[in-house]
Design a protein around this motif. Structure first.
Motif, PDB file in Angstrom:
ATOM      1  N   ARG A 118       0.862  -1.177   0.000  1.00 28.64           N
ATOM      2  CA  ARG A 118       0.000   0.000   0.000  1.00 28.64           C
ATOM      3  C   ARG A 118       0.902   1.231   0.000  1.00 28.64           C
ATOM      4  O   ARG A 118       1.680   1.455   0.934  1.00 28.64           O
ATOM      5  N   CYS A 119       0.805   2.026  -1.045  1.00 30.08           N
ATOM      6  CA  CYS A 119       1.645   3.203  -1.215  1.00 30.08           C
ATOM      7  C   CYS A 119       0.772   4.460  -1.202  1.00 30.08           C
ATOM      8  O   CYS A 119      -0.430   4.398  -1.467  1.00 30.08           O
ATOM      9  N   GLU A 120       1.396   5.590  -0.884  1.00 32.92           N
ATOM     10  CA  GLU A 120       0.682   6.882  -0.891  1.00 32.92           C
ATOM     11  C   GLU A 120      -0.589   6.799  -0.050  1.00 32.92           C
ATOM     12  O   GLU A 120      -1.664   7.233  -0.448  1.00 32.92           O
ATOM     13  N   ARG A 121      -0.443   6.211   1.135  1.00 32.76           N
ATOM     14  CA  ARG A 121      -1.556   6.069   2.079  1.00 32.76           C
ATOM     15  C   ARG A 121      -2.745   5.331   1.477  1.00 32.76           C
ATOM     16  O   ARG A 121      -3.898   5.689   1.696  1.00 32.76           O
ATOM     17  N   GLY A 122      -2.446   4.337   0.697  1.00 28.24           N
ATOM     18  CA  GLY A 122      -3.495   3.508   0.125  1.00 28.24           C
ATOM     19  C   GLY A 122      -4.038   4.000  -1.196  1.00 28.24           C
ATOM     20  O   GLY A 122      -4.903   3.337  -1.784  1.00 28.24           O
ATOM     21  N   ARG A 123      -3.539   5.115  -1.709  1.00 31.40           N
ATOM     22  CA  ARG A 123      -4.042   5.612  -2.989  1.00 31.40           C
ATOM     23  C   ARG A 123      -3.503   4.796  -4.164  1.00 31.40           C
ATOM     24  O   ARG A 123      -4.026   4.882  -5.268  1.00 31.40           O
ATOM     25  N   GLN A 124      -2.429   4.046  -3.917  1.00 28.82           N
ATOM     26  CA  GLN A 124      -1.906   3.132  -4.929  1.00 28.82           C
ATOM     27  C   GLN A 124      -1.594   1.801  -4.258  1.00 28.82           C
ATOM     28  O   GLN A 124      -1.123   1.758  -3.112  1.00 28.82           O
ATOM     29  N   VAL A 125      -1.877   0.719  -4.966  1.00 33.64           N
ATOM     30  CA  VAL A 125      -1.476  -0.615  -4.517  1.00 33.64           C
ATOM     31  C   VAL A 125      -0.557  -1.200  -5.579  1.00 33.64           C
ATOM     32  O   VAL A 125      -0.861  -1.134  -6.780  1.00 33.64           O
ATOM     33  N   VAL A 126       0.557  -1.747  -5.148  1.00 38.68           N
ATOM     34  CA  VAL A 126       1.497  -2.434  -6.035  1.00 38.68           C
ATOM     35  C   VAL A 126       1.558  -3.891  -5.600  1.00 38.68           C
ATOM     36  O   VAL A 126       1.783  -4.185  -4.428  1.00 38.68           O
ATOM     37  N   MET A 127       1.339  -4.783  -6.551  1.00 38.63           N
ATOM     38  CA  MET A 127       1.455  -6.215  -6.304  1.00 38.63           C
ATOM     39  C   MET A 127       2.783  -6.706  -6.856  1.00 38.63           C
ATOM     40  O   MET A 127       3.093  -6.505  -8.026  1.00 38.63           O
ATOM     41  N   LEU A 128       3.574  -7.353  -6.000  1.00 37.88           N
ATOM     42  CA  LEU A 128       4.759  -8.061  -6.450  1.00 37.88           C
ATOM     43  C   LEU A 128       4.384  -9.519  -6.653  1.00 37.88           C
ATOM     44  O   LEU A 128       3.726 -10.118  -5.797  1.00 37.88           O
ATOM     45  N   SER A 129       4.788 -10.097  -7.774  1.00 44.51           N
ATOM     46  CA  SER A 129       4.366 -11.449  -8.127  1.00 44.51           C
ATOM     47  C   SER A 129       5.566 -12.289  -8.507  1.00 44.51           C
ATOM     48  O   SER A 129       6.418 -11.853  -9.284  1.00 44.51           O
ATOM     49  N   ALA A 130       5.623 -13.514  -7.966  1.00 43.99           N
ATOM     50  CA  ALA A 130       6.739 -14.391  -8.292  1.00 43.99           C
ATOM     51  C   ALA A 130       6.315 -15.850  -8.433  1.00 43.99           C
ATOM     52  O   ALA A 130       7.157 -16.684  -8.745  1.00 43.99           O
ATOM     53  N   GLY A 131       5.040 -16.160  -8.228  1.00 46.10           N
ATOM     54  CA  GLY A 131       4.655 -17.552  -8.181  1.00 46.10           C
ATOM     55  C   GLY A 131       3.660 -18.008  -9.218  1.00 46.10           C
ATOM     56  O   GLY A 131       3.172 -19.135  -9.143  1.00 46.10           O
ATOM     57  N   GLN A 132       3.319 -17.165 -10.195  1.00 46.09           N
ATOM     58  CA  GLN A 132       2.265 -17.542 -11.126  1.00 46.09           C
ATOM     59  C   GLN A 132       2.731 -17.463 -12.579  1.00 46.09           C
ATOM     60  O   GLN A 132       3.635 -16.697 -12.919  1.00 46.09           O
ATOM     61  N   HIS A 133       2.053 -18.241 -13.408  1.00 43.42           N
ATOM     62  CA  HIS A 133       2.292 -18.172 -14.840  1.00 43.42           C
ATOM     63  C   HIS A 133       1.071 -18.724 -15.543  1.00 43.42           C
ATOM     64  O   HIS A 133       0.215 -19.384 -14.946  1.00 43.42           O
ATOM     65  N   HIS A 134       0.962 -18.431 -16.820  1.00 43.67           N
ATOM     66  CA  HIS A 134      -0.129 -18.961 -17.641  1.00 43.67           C
ATOM     67  C   HIS A 134       0.354 -18.962 -19.080  1.00 43.67           C
ATOM     68  O   HIS A 134       0.613 -17.911 -19.660  1.00 43.67           O
ATOM     69  N   THR A 135       0.501 -20.127 -19.665  1.00 45.47           N
ATOM     70  CA  THR A 135       1.051 -20.217 -21.014  1.00 45.47           C
ATOM     71  C   THR A 135      -0.026 -20.387 -22.078  1.00 45.47           C
ATOM     72  O   THR A 135       0.293 -20.379 -23.268  1.00 45.47           O
ATOM     73  N   TRP A 136      -1.297 -20.557 -21.675  1.00 44.19           N
ATOM     74  CA  TRP A 136      -2.356 -20.771 -22.665  1.00 44.19           C
ATOM     75  C   TRP A 136      -2.958 -19.465 -23.146  1.00 44.19           C
ATOM     76  O   TRP A 136      -3.176 -19.273 -24.335  1.00 44.19           O
ATOM     77  N   VAL A 137      -3.208 -18.517 -22.264  1.00 47.44           N
ATOM     78  CA  VAL A 137      -3.875 -17.291 -22.688  1.00 47.44           C
ATOM     79  C   VAL A 137      -2.912 -16.378 -23.433  1.00 47.44           C
ATOM     80  O   VAL A 137      -1.692 -16.429 -23.239  1.00 47.44           O
ATOM     81  N   ARG A 138      -3.464 -15.556 -24.286  1.00 44.79           N
ATOM     82  CA  ARG A 138      -2.665 -14.574 -25.020  1.00 44.79           C
ATOM     83  C   ARG A 138      -1.969 -13.634 -24.032  1.00 44.79           C
ATOM     84  O   ARG A 138      -2.576 -13.146 -23.087  1.00 44.79           O
ATOM     85  N   HIS A 139      -0.693 -13.399 -24.236  1.00 44.26           N
ATOM     86  CA  HIS A 139       0.118 -12.519 -23.387  1.00 44.26           C
ATOM     87  C   HIS A 139       0.167 -13.017 -21.942  1.00 44.26           C
ATOM     88  O   HIS A 139       0.214 -12.214 -20.996  1.00 44.26           O
ATOM     89  N   GLY A 140       0.183 -14.337 -21.756  1.00 49.00           N
ATOM     90  CA  GLY A 140       0.170 -14.885 -20.399  1.00 49.00           C
ATOM     91  C   GLY A 140       1.346 -14.431 -19.562  1.00 49.00           C
ATOM     92  O   GLY A 140       1.205 -14.182 -18.360  1.00 49.00           O
ATOM     93  N   ALA A 141       2.532 -14.312 -20.161  1.00 50.27           N
ATOM     94  CA  ALA A 141       3.700 -13.886 -19.390  1.00 50.27           C
ATOM     95  C   ALA A 141       3.513 -12.471 -18.850  1.00 50.27           C
ATOM     96  O   ALA A 141       3.869 -12.173 -17.706  1.00 50.27           O
ATOM     97  N   ALA A 142       2.957 -11.587 -19.668  1.00 46.31           N
ATOM     98  CA  ALA A 142       2.740 -10.211 -19.226  1.00 46.31           C
ATOM     99  C   ALA A 142       1.657 -10.124 -18.151  1.00 46.31           C
ATOM    100  O   ALA A 142       1.734  -9.292 -17.247  1.00 46.31           O
ATOM    101  N   LYS A 143       0.658 -10.976 -18.235  1.00 49.52           N
ATOM    102  CA  LYS A 143      -0.473 -10.899 -17.319  1.00 49.52           C
ATOM    103  C   LYS A 143      -0.202 -11.537 -15.956  1.00 49.52           C
ATOM    104  O   LYS A 143      -0.900 -11.234 -14.988  1.00 49.52           O
TER     105      LYS A 143
END
Length: 601
Positions: A357-382
């Motif tokens: 939670r950044c800027e007193r909750g006005r922004q949320v940033v998610m850090l991700s390291a455990g997921q992937h999806h190779t079937w959907v279009r642009h899975g790596a980006a998503k």
């Protein structure tokens, strides 16, 4: 909310076919045919219309949808939808029809003739024998069963009970599910797994009380994590597939109310849903005729999955389930309350993410390291980028040639020819000891990368150990910032890249000082929130062998650009010289990494 449902559905009426069973909204590029796509557009408005009718709201065009149900399920009519077959998009759309029968039979069933009821019932009964994907799709026949129960159509309950057992087997603990035997822990957990489970808990509690209780308990636990995915203004973190469903992201909050689960005080539950809807109403997500577009923050067909047809966005109407509740329900009588004060960081190992939670909750940033999806279009980006922001979104590639087409924000991309780049696509060996996220990925057979992500709001730190059997170039992007505002200041050079504009401040600093900074202008239409962006990026060159890379990334939304306003105190940890928070130092980073890693030498 009643008015909003009508406002969203009325623009669809002129597009109904003569027999009313098909809604033709444009060219269909989904992997399923036009009959299924036009059924999808016809059925999905029922997610909002059925609760509207159940709660006493009026809709002047119910007769059109009744005609469509009659003709679409009549094999002798030219607009027949076709029988539901195994793993068929038509099966997805039966769930909305099942909900309509369960909540509002007086609007969709009672006025039909006996023959029309028989046709609709036969079509739905046949759908329950079709094979469903082994994930949230198992709920679709369950939803149909709830509807048929309500209108007195008999069927064998055994298969649905088996499906419910299978669905419960996907529970992970802490209120989380996986969407089938996969790595996905995205919005299908709240707007599918929990949503359908809560509908079942509300409508079938008298005959299946034990299961209903478990479904409610899991939803209550999940809410404590899910609240971290939303800003204080109602925006949800853009992440994963099916983002074109938009405010379905917040449908879980309404489903809690429908099932009577006070996971948070009713005023807070109500506040989460209402702020979310208001945030979406401020985005350009409808075309000039009032139709919802394919995209996220704007019309962006390139974001769509291969299962998205023109009517797909109307899954968003799942957010209106509370309209089925009586006016005296505590969800409606409670005063809307602001989101509670939450910790700056929430590590959620079931999903492989950490929320900042950044800027007193006005922004949320998610850090991700455990997921992937190779079937959907642009899975790596998503799924497999390192950071996802409510203010800066993320980008999908616009091509395969160069950094401008790759749009590599919030990831590390590697190249052995300077033209074709490979980002993290399939992270493996996920772990989160002490809030430190770790994953390993292998872009080539002779290249292995270990990545650690450290949340230190409003900064996050990325450390990579690169082991390569070939010479490589690297490009590591910060957030993608809207480049349309004219006034901005930039800085790029040894060890850093920075953009400061009315759209926001974005900084990436190389903690080892071995890479150079530059500003990359990706192709338009790649970012999910704004059409044109710039990405502060670090570039490096690496001989075969082992290398350590480390950087700190900061992104602050527009209100913080060019310095905090005099009336708004700066975030904690602000450096006196710059007016901005200082990044974590090497000693702090070293203390958090597993022992023996010489990243700073």
């Amino acid at each position: 909310m009643r008015r909003l449902v009508t406002e969203l559905v009325l623009p669809l009426v002129p597009h109904l076919s003569p027999g009313r069973a098909r809604l033709r909204l444009g060219s269909n590029t989904a992997h399923y045919g036009d009959a299924a796509a036009e059924l999808e557009a016809f059925a999905r408005p029922l997610w909002g219309l059925a609760p509207l009718a159940a709660g006493g709201g009026s809709f002047e065009h119910w007769e059109l949808w009744r005609r469509g149900l009659a003709t679409g399920t009549n094999p002798g009519h030219e607009e027949f939808w076709g029988a539901v077959t195994d793993v068929d998009q038509r099966l997805v759309e039966t769930a909305a029809i099942g909900l309509a029968l369960a909540l509002a039979p007086e609007a969709v069933w009672d006025p039909l003739s006996g023959r029309e009821r028989d046709g609709l019932a036969a079509w739905l009964l046949h759908s329950m024998s079709a094979e469903a994907v082994d994930n949230n799709w198992q709920f679709f026949p369950v939803m149909v069963g709830l509807g048929l129960d309500r209108v007195g159509v008999r069927f064998d309950p055994g298969p649905n009970l088996a499906r419910l057992e299978r669905l419960e087997s996907f529970a992970l603990g802490g209120g989380w599910y996986s969407d089938g035997p996969t790595a996905q822990r995205d919005y299908y957990v709240p707007f599918a797994m929990h949503y359908y489970g809560l509908v079942y808990a509300a409508l079938a509690a008298d005959r299946d009380p034990g299961r209903a209780g478990r479904l409610r308990e899991r939803a209550a636990a999940f809410a404590l994590d899910f609240q971290h995915w939303f800003t204080s203004g109602g925006a949800a973190v853009p992440f994963g597939r099916s983002l074109t469903y938009r405010f379905a992201q917040g449908a879980f909050w309404g489903a809690l109310a429908f099932a009577g689960v006070e996971a948070l005080p009713w005023g807070e539950v109500k506040g989460h849903l209402m702020r979310h809807l208001r945030w979406w109403l401020g985005q350009p997500i409808r075309d000039s005729g009032g139709l919802l577009t394919l995209g996220y923050g704007y019309a962006q067909p390139a974001l769509a999955e291969q299962y998205n047809a023109p009517g797909s966005p109307y899954w968003a109407l799942k957010a209106f389930l509370p309209l089925a509740l009586a006016a005296g329900h505590p969800f409606w009588t409670a005063d809307e309350e602001a989101a509670r004060e939450l910790p700056a960081t929430s590590v959620q190992p079931e999903a492989g993410v950490a929320l900042m939670r950044c800027e007193r909750g006005r922004q949320v940033v998610m850090l991700s390291a455990g997921q992937h999806h190779t079937w959907v279009r642009h899975g790596a980006a998503k799924y497999a980028k390192f950071a996802y922001s409510t203010s800066f979104g993320f980008s999908v590639p616009g091509g395969s040639w160069g950094l401008e087409q790759g749009a590599f924000d919030s990831t590390l991309a590697l190249s052995d020819d300077g033209t074709h780049w490979r980002p993290c696509e399939v992270p493996e060996d996920f772990s989160s000891p002490g809030g430190l996220l770790h994953a390993r990925w292998t872009p080539w057979p002779d290249v292995e990368v270990d990545t650690w992500l450290l949340p230190r709001p409003p900064w996050h730190v990325r450390v990579h150990r690169l082991r390569s059997g070939r010479g490589l170039l690297s490009a590591e992007g910060a957030f993608a910032v809207d480049r349309d505002p004219a006034a901005h200041r930039t800085a790029e050079g040894p060890g850093h890249a920075r953009l400061d504009s009315p759209a926001g401040l974005c900084v990436i600093e190389d903690l080892r000082g071995t890479r150079s900074g530059e500003l990359v202008l990706p192709l338009p239409g790649t970012n999910v929130i704004v059409p044109r962006t710039v990405i502060p990026t670090l570039r490096g060159e690496h001989e075969p062998g082992e290398h350590w890379l480390a950087c700190a990334v900061l992104g602050l939304s527009g209100r913080w650009s060019s310095g905090p306003a005099p009336s708004d105190p700066a975030p904690s940890g602000t450096g006196p010289a710059t007016g901005w928070p200082e990044p974590p130092g090497p000693e702090e980073v070293s203390a958090l990494l597993p022992g023996g890693h010489p990243w700073d030498r």
